[in-house]
Design a protein around this motif. Structure first.
Motif, PDB file in Angstrom:
ATOM      1  N   TRP A 110      -6.402   7.349  -7.349  1.00  6.86           N
ATOM      2  CA  TRP A 110      -6.648   7.434  -5.910  1.00  6.86           C
ATOM      3  C   TRP A 110      -7.893   6.643  -5.512  1.00  6.86           C
ATOM      4  O   TRP A 110      -7.937   6.064  -4.412  1.00  6.86           O
ATOM      5  CB  TRP A 110      -6.790   8.894  -5.484  1.00  6.86           C
ATOM      6  N   VAL A 111      -8.890   6.612  -6.381  1.00  2.74           N
ATOM      7  CA  VAL A 111     -10.077   5.784  -6.104  1.00  2.74           C
ATOM      8  C   VAL A 111      -9.660   4.313  -6.024  1.00  2.74           C
ATOM      9  O   VAL A 111     -10.074   3.584  -5.116  1.00  2.74           O
ATOM     10  CB  VAL A 111     -11.160   5.990  -7.185  1.00  2.74           C
ATOM     11  N   ASN A 124      -8.483 -12.289  -6.085  1.00  2.00           N
ATOM     12  CA  ASN A 124      -9.266 -11.963  -4.888  1.00  2.00           C
ATOM     13  C   ASN A 124      -9.597 -10.471  -4.846  1.00  2.00           C
ATOM     14  O   ASN A 124     -10.688 -10.080  -4.429  1.00  2.00           O
ATOM     15  CB  ASN A 124      -8.498 -12.366  -3.624  1.00  2.00           C
ATOM     16  N   PHE A 125      -8.644  -9.650  -5.274  1.00  2.00           N
ATOM     17  CA  PHE A 125      -8.883  -8.207  -5.346  1.00  2.00           C
ATOM     18  C   PHE A 125      -9.988  -7.920  -6.358  1.00  2.00           C
ATOM     19  O   PHE A 125     -10.867  -7.087  -6.124  1.00  2.00           O
ATOM     20  CB  PHE A 125      -7.586  -7.493  -5.728  1.00  2.00           C
ATOM     21  N   ARG A 126      -9.947  -8.618  -7.481  1.00  2.00           N
ATOM     22  CA  ARG A 126     -10.978  -8.460  -8.505  1.00  2.00           C
ATOM     23  C   ARG A 126     -12.355  -8.799  -7.932  1.00  2.00           C
ATOM     24  O   ARG A 126     -13.325  -8.062  -8.139  1.00  2.00           O
ATOM     25  CB  ARG A 126     -10.671  -9.362  -9.694  1.00  2.00           C
ATOM     26  N   LEU A 180       0.827  -1.208   0.000  1.00  2.00           N
ATOM     27  CA  LEU A 180       0.000   0.000   0.000  1.00  2.00           C
ATOM     28  C   LEU A 180       0.861   1.258   0.000  1.00  2.00           C
ATOM     29  O   LEU A 180       0.553   2.229  -0.696  1.00  2.00           O
ATOM     30  CB  LEU A 180      -0.939  -0.012   1.209  1.00  2.00           C
ATOM     31  N   ASN A 181       1.956   1.250   0.780  1.00  2.00           N
ATOM     32  CA  ASN A 181       2.847   2.416   0.815  1.00  2.00           C
ATOM     33  C   ASN A 181       3.482   2.666  -0.545  1.00  2.00           C
ATOM     34  O   ASN A 181       3.597   3.801  -0.998  1.00  2.00           O
ATOM     35  CB  ASN A 181       3.953   2.210   1.859  1.00  2.00           C
ATOM     36  N   ARG A 182       3.924   1.575  -1.189  1.00  2.00           N
ATOM     37  CA  ARG A 182       4.597   1.720  -2.485  1.00  2.00           C
ATOM     38  C   ARG A 182       3.608   2.157  -3.563  1.00  2.00           C
ATOM     39  O   ARG A 182       3.963   2.938  -4.462  1.00  2.00           O
ATOM     40  CB  ARG A 182       5.259   0.394  -2.881  1.00  2.00           C
ATOM     41  N   MET A 185      -8.230  -0.562  -2.806  1.00  2.00           N
ATOM     42  CA  MET A 185      -7.183  -1.494  -2.388  1.00  2.00           C
ATOM     43  C   MET A 185      -6.970  -1.431  -0.874  1.00  2.00           C
ATOM     44  O   MET A 185      -6.824  -2.462  -0.203  1.00  2.00           O
ATOM     45  CB  MET A 185      -5.879  -1.161  -3.120  1.00  2.00           C
ATOM     46  N   GLU A 186      -6.963  -0.220  -0.330  1.00  2.00           N
ATOM     47  CA  GLU A 186      -6.764  -0.048   1.114  1.00  2.00           C
ATOM     48  C   GLU A 186      -7.849  -0.779   1.899  1.00  2.00           C
ATOM     49  O   GLU A 186      -7.575  -1.493   2.871  1.00  2.00           O
ATOM     50  CB  GLU A 186      -6.752   1.435   1.459  1.00  2.00           C
TER      51      GLU A 186
END
Length: 463
Positions: free
Chosen positions: A140-141, A170-172, A119-121, A146-147
């Motif tokens: 940014w959205v 899984n993110f999808r 997340l930082n990267r 993701m966050e």
């Protein structure tokens, strides 16, 4: 209180040794610390095991201060661990002492670890990226989605080199079905500061999902290019899975015909829709994105040496990646020129594009009033069926751009009807380049307008 002593198990009688310490507290606690402190055996012999000088001994005061300071640190580290309820092993004890002795080393390691966190990267990638403001907002959205995904799936500590194809899938799945988490009180706090338009209340459509995954794909590709990861997980997904995840789905293009544009031009509208009509027709005549249209004014209008008025601008979306800084130059059709002259390119309706009374909503009202009610097929993502709706219901700024592209494309005879090259061939661009005067003639033909000329004061002198 714990008892701390110096351990001296050497059989040497002279020379130097590295001091070791032992901490005991009852029968259960027995910890050791190997320091970096060196002491001459002759000096050490003048101290008791607890580090205090022997009576009447001429002791090394510098060594005494060093021993006293180290024993005090060991006691402090031990007391802190007891207070926190931490069970100390010898390894943890040594590590905690080292942290107090060399905090800069751990700060450096923590900084390096922070850089490796996904997340930082990703955040740094967006902050440093050469994107237009519009695209950066879109990124940014994606970042905030993701966050939330990492928090809900308890993967906040995942590093950039730990992202796998399964993680992406899984993110999808989360992007599609995030609306289900919005309804749960447990996660309500995650949406407290999210704008209403970005809080999903239904499954996200495939095109939105594909766009977000492409944002993340670009980020992972950058990490691969800079050798921060060995291989992008997208390249490890398998071709079919990757194409399925990133595929965007489009129905047949929806746009106004030239006859429908002429119908809007020739329809008298009430005062409440006049500003919308003016802005809508100018954008149809320019085919520009709304982000570019909103910032245009009379300084965007110029006249060619042949007397052709035109609008020129640098597209905001591609400005940061357009190394040549090539302006778009679009001849002004007569109906658009007349509106610009009458309004001085002052279009208040563009101040608000979205919302209940914004430009997009007003375009629907305008087209409905003008009876632009030809039925068009719209794919219903939820029902998985085609629905046929009046064209006015699809009114928005993108419709202006689509209509311009469709109408002007059909007059490019050299590309599609001459029989010299297949559609999309680069050979046309290689052998020919349309001048502004050529574009003007073609556009006038496309929209059913007559060519005209103006002087430098934007006064019509011909046509």
């Amino acid at each position: 209180m714990a008892r701390i002593q110096i351990i001296n198990r050497t059989k040497k009688t002279e020379g130097k040794i590295t001091l070791r310490f032992r901490l005991r507290d009852g029968r259960e606690i027995d910890l050791y610390h190997k320091s970096e402190i060196e002491a001459d055996l002759s000096d050490l012999s003048k101290f008791e095991a607890d580090g205090t000088p022997k009576k009447r001994a001429n002791f090394n005061r510098k060594l005494h201060a060093t021993i006293k300071e180290r024993i005090s640190l060991m006691q402090s580290v031990y007391d802190e661990a007891v207070k926190e309820g931490k069970t100390l092993t010898n390894e943890l004890f040594e590590s905690d002492i080292d942290l107090h002795l060399h905090p800069e080393k751990y700060q450096h390691e923590e900084a390096n670890l922070s850089k490796l966190l996904l997340l930082n990267r990703f955040k740094k990638y967006i902050e440093d990226g050469l994107f237009s403001e519009t695209r950066k907002r879109a990124y940014w959205v994606t970042y905030r989605i993701m966050e939330r995904f990492l928090i809900i799936s308890m993967q906040e500590e995942i590093k950039i080199d730990e992202v796998t194809p399964d993680f992406i899938m899984n993110f999808r799945e989360f992007i599609i079905n995030e609306w289900e988490f919005v309804k749960k009180k447990k996660w309500a706090y995650l949406y407290a500061d999210v704008t209403k338009q970005n809080i999903p209340d239904a499954p996200r459509v495939q095109n939105t999902v594909a766009t977000k995954l492409k944002h993340f794909q670009a980020f992972m590709r950058m990490l691969e290019d800079t050798d921060e990861i060995v291989k992008s997980p997208y390249r490890r997904m398998g071709r079919e899975n990757r194409l399925a995840a990133l595929r965007e789905q489009y129905a047949d293009p929806i746009n106004l015909t030239v006859e429908e544009v002429r119908k809007v031009i020739n329809t008298d509208v009430p005062e409440s829709l006049q500003g919308t009509k003016d802005a809508f027709l100018i954008q149809c005549a320019l085919g520009c994105r709304i982000s570019d249209f909103k910032v245009m004014g009379m300084d965007s209008v110029a006249v060619s040496k042949e007397g052709v008025p035109f609008v020129h601008y640098l597209p905001q979306k591609t400005m940061h990646t357009n190394n040549k800084r090539e302006e778009i130059k679009t001849p002004l059709l007569r109906f658009a020129f007349d509106i610009i002259k009458r309004t001085d390119f002052n279009l208040p309706i563009l101040k608000y594009v979205s919302g209940k009374s914004g430009f997009n909503k007003k375009i629907k009202d305008l087209l409905k009033f003008c009876s632009i009610d030809r039925e068009v097929g719209i794919f219903n993502e939820e029902k998985k069926v085609m629905e046929y709706l009046p064209l006015w219901s699809q009114g928005c700024t993108k419709l202006c751009r689509k209509s311009f592209v469709d109408i002007t494309t059909k007059v490019q005879v050299n590309r599609y009807a001459a029989g010299l090259h297949k559609a999309g061939s680069d050979a046309v661009n290689h052998y020919s380049k349309l001048q502004l005067s050529d574009l003007n003639i073609l556009m006038c033909e496309a929209f059913g307008e007559k060519p005209y000329k103006v002087n430098k004061n934007l006064e019509i002198v011909e046509g």
